[in-house]
Motif scaffolding. Structure first.
Motif, PDB file in Angstrom:
ATOM      1  N   TYR A   1       0.834  -1.209   0.000  1.00  0.00           N
ATOM      2  CA  TYR A   1       0.000   0.000   0.000  1.00  0.00           C
ATOM      3  C   TYR A   1       0.868   1.260   0.000  1.00  0.00           C
ATOM      4  O   TYR A   1       0.574   2.234  -0.701  1.00  0.00           O
ATOM      5  CB  TYR A   1      -0.915   0.014   1.235  1.00  0.00           C
TER       6      TYR A   1
ATOM      7  N   GLN B   1       2.768   1.498  -3.479  1.00  0.00           N
ATOM      8  CA  GLN B   1       1.851   1.732  -4.592  1.00  0.00           C
ATOM      9  C   GLN B   1       1.237   3.128  -4.517  1.00  0.00           C
ATOM     10  O   GLN B   1       1.048   3.794  -5.545  1.00  0.00           O
ATOM     11  CB  GLN B   1       0.736   0.678  -4.586  1.00  0.00           C
ATOM     12  N   SER B   2       0.941   3.608  -3.307  1.00  0.00           N
ATOM     13  CA  SER B   2       0.400   4.958  -3.167  1.00  0.00           C
ATOM     14  C   SER B   2       1.435   6.006  -3.565  1.00  0.00           C
ATOM     15  O   SER B   2       1.087   7.055  -4.116  1.00  0.00           O
ATOM     16  CB  SER B   2      -0.086   5.196  -1.737  1.00  0.00           C
TER      17      SER B   2
ATOM     18  N   LEU C   1       3.633   5.581  -5.939  1.00  0.00           N
ATOM     19  CA  LEU C   1       3.575   5.574  -7.405  1.00  0.00           C
ATOM     20  C   LEU C   1       2.374   6.371  -7.902  1.00  0.00           C
ATOM     21  O   LEU C   1       2.481   7.159  -8.844  1.00  0.00           O
ATOM     22  CB  LEU C   1       3.497   4.136  -7.923  1.00  0.00           C
ATOM     23  N   HIS C   2       1.229   6.181  -7.264  1.00  0.00           N
ATOM     24  CA  HIS C   2       0.025   6.920  -7.654  1.00  0.00           C
ATOM     25  C   HIS C   2       0.188   8.418  -7.407  1.00  0.00           C
ATOM     26  O   HIS C   2      -0.435   9.237  -8.096  1.00  0.00           O
ATOM     27  CB  HIS C   2      -1.195   6.393  -6.893  1.00  0.00           C
ATOM     28  N   ALA C   3       1.012   8.779  -6.411  1.00  0.00           N
ATOM     29  CA  ALA C   3       1.240  10.197  -6.119  1.00  0.00           C
ATOM     30  C   ALA C   3       2.195  10.838  -7.121  1.00  0.00           C
ATOM     31  O   ALA C   3       2.367  12.052  -7.102  1.00  0.00           O
ATOM     32  CB  ALA C   3       1.789  10.358  -4.701  1.00  0.00           C
TER      33      ALA C   3
ATOM     34  N   SER D   1       1.862  -6.358  -7.466  1.00  0.00           N
ATOM     35  CA  SER D   1       2.098  -5.302  -8.457  1.00  0.00           C
ATOM     36  C   SER D   1       3.376  -5.553  -9.239  1.00  0.00           C
ATOM     37  O   SER D   1       4.435  -5.731  -8.640  1.00  0.00           O
ATOM     38  CB  SER D   1       2.197  -3.935  -7.759  1.00  0.00           C
TER      39      SER D   1
ATOM     40  N   GLU E   1       4.755  -3.276 -10.940  1.00  0.00           N
ATOM     41  CA  GLU E   1       5.456  -1.987 -10.983  1.00  0.00           C
ATOM     42  C   GLU E   1       6.520  -1.866  -9.906  1.00  0.00           C
ATOM     43  O   GLU E   1       7.435  -1.055 -10.017  1.00  0.00           O
ATOM     44  CB  GLU E   1       4.463  -0.835 -10.812  1.00  0.00           C
TER      45      GLU E   1
ATOM     46  N   VAL F   1      -1.054   4.016   3.273  1.00  0.00           N
ATOM     47  CA  VAL F   1      -1.246   4.865   2.091  1.00  0.00           C
ATOM     48  C   VAL F   1      -0.733   6.277   2.396  1.00  0.00           C
ATOM     49  O   VAL F   1      -0.055   6.895   1.568  1.00  0.00           O
ATOM     50  CB  VAL F   1      -2.727   4.898   1.683  1.00  0.00           C
TER      51      VAL F   1
ATOM     52  N   THR G   1       2.338   8.210   0.522  1.00  0.00           N
ATOM     53  CA  THR G   1       2.079   9.501  -0.123  1.00  0.00           C
ATOM     54  C   THR G   1       3.017  10.565   0.435  1.00  0.00           C
ATOM     55  O   THR G   1       3.555  11.388  -0.316  1.00  0.00           O
ATOM     56  CB  THR G   1       0.610   9.917   0.108  1.00  0.00           C
TER      57      THR G   1
END
Length: 373
Positions: free
Chosen positions: A93, A96-97, A99-101, A122, A124, A366, A370
């Motif tokens: 989490y 991956q968060s 990466l999303h950020a 994942s 990634e 998360v 972030t």
């Protein structure tokens, strides 16, 4: 709080409030940012002209623009140190968060038992198992057994020495300690004339052998710890930030490795985010000196919940002998709760925006990821 910002202007609550306007954050050119507003409403409605240019310059430092000359990793390379046999989801989490950020590359350093599950979550993520929980547990079990046997020997010897002449015993032990191998054999042969003394000497020799075994075992433990530390710290030159804690677990040898990784990160001036079990570690008595170093490190973010913050404050008070708070030092503290509090000593912000009411596991991870991004 993003939901409040993205909502129609008439519906925005603007509840993200700055409690004090003193800021220690500067632009790339050394100039301070424009005066911090009291609420997001001020940001939205009152910034124009020169202020707009200043804010654009300030925010560009936080969000690097995408350019044709960018390469893989230009927009962030971070790592997560966490993930144990029981907790494989937390580091996923967090990474991956991140990466999303918007960051480009995320690496997870974890227990070997957690590496395959995380890789399956994942494609990634770059995932590397840096230790085996089973191997570390075996080392601790061996140490526990040796300590128990050693303690039993000491208790038996104490009972025997209570019945013997203390002066004779001390003289005998001193002879054995300072004798060479040949002399040692002669002394032991003389002691055989006294059955009780002979038994005691045998037990002392056994204790000496056990202590040597214990020393060798602890050296093996340190080899495992150093291996973990070297694997992680060798990547520091390529990282922009490191997050420690999500799913880390509370294994004593992993804590020992985490302590050394944190100290090395501070020496390398690497940005740190400490969450979950890393915060629990800092509250323990044996890591109080590390807590003091972390408190004074201005490139570190702590993300405690209410209980974790209470432990850190208690640990700080016991160390300093006064009711000082972690938030009063150079560290950035993001305290999670009904009202989130973000403080950096010189100023404090509060977020009263209502978030999701369901407190599912992983939300803090998360946030940690972030923040790392």
């Amino acid at each position: 709080s993003f939901s409040a910002y993205l909502a129609p202007k008439s519906e925005r609550k603007h509840s993200f409030r700055l409690m004090s306007s003193n800021s220690a954050i500067n632009n790339a050119d050394g100039r301070p940012p424009p005066s911090l507003p009291a609420t997001w409403s001020d940001v939205i409605t009152n910034i124009n002209g020169n202020q707009q240019q200043q804010w654009n310059s300030f925010t560009n430092n936080l969000f690097p623009p995408l350019t044709p000359s960018s390469h893989k990793g230009s927009h962030g390379r971070i790592a997560i140190f966490g993930g144990s046999e029981k907790y494989a989801g937390a580091p996923y989490y967090a990474a991956q968060s991140a990466l999303h950020a918007g960051i480009d590359l995320a690496t997870v350093f974890c227990a070997k038992e957690a590496s395959v599950p995380i890789k399956c979550y994942s494609p990634e993520l770059m995932v590397q198992g840096v230790y085996s929980v089973e191997e570390l547990d075996t080392l601790l079990d061996e140490e526990r057994v040796l300590l128990e046997v050693l303690e039993q020997c000491k208790q038996s010897n104490d009972l025997m020495t209570n019945e013997m002449n203390e002066m004779d015993l001390l003289q005998t032990m001193e002879k054995l300690e300072h004798s060479n191998e040949k002399q040692n054999i002669l002394i032991q042969s003389e002691l055989k004339k006294d059955d009780q003394m002979e038994l005691l000497v045998e037990r002392l020799e056994k204790m000496k052998h056990l202590e040597e075994e214990l020393q060798i075992l602890r050296e093996r433990q340190q080899v495992s710890v150093v291996s973990i530390v070297h694997t992680i710290t060798s990547t520091f030159p390529t990282l922009h930030a490191l997050c420690i804690g999500p799913g880390l677990g509370r294994h004593p040898l992993v804590f020992s490795a985490a302590e050394k990784v944190i100290r090395k990160a501070i020496e390398s001036n690497l940005t740190l985010v400490l969450d979950a079990d890393a915060l629990f570690m800092l509250s323990l008595k044996e890591y109080r000196s590390l807590l003091g170093e972390v408190r004074g490190y201005d490139r570190c973010v702590l993300t405690p919940n209410l209980m974790e913050m209470r432990r850190l404050d208690e640990a700080t008070s016991q160390e300093m002998g006064m009711g000082e708070s972690v938030a009063e030092y150079g560290t950035i503290v993001v305290q999670k709760g009904h009202i989130d509090t973000i403080t950096h000593g010189c100023h404090t912000m509060q977020c009263k925006e209502e978030g999701g009411l369901k407190r599912s596991g992983g939300i803090g991870d998360v946030l940690a990821g972030t923040n790392t991004a």
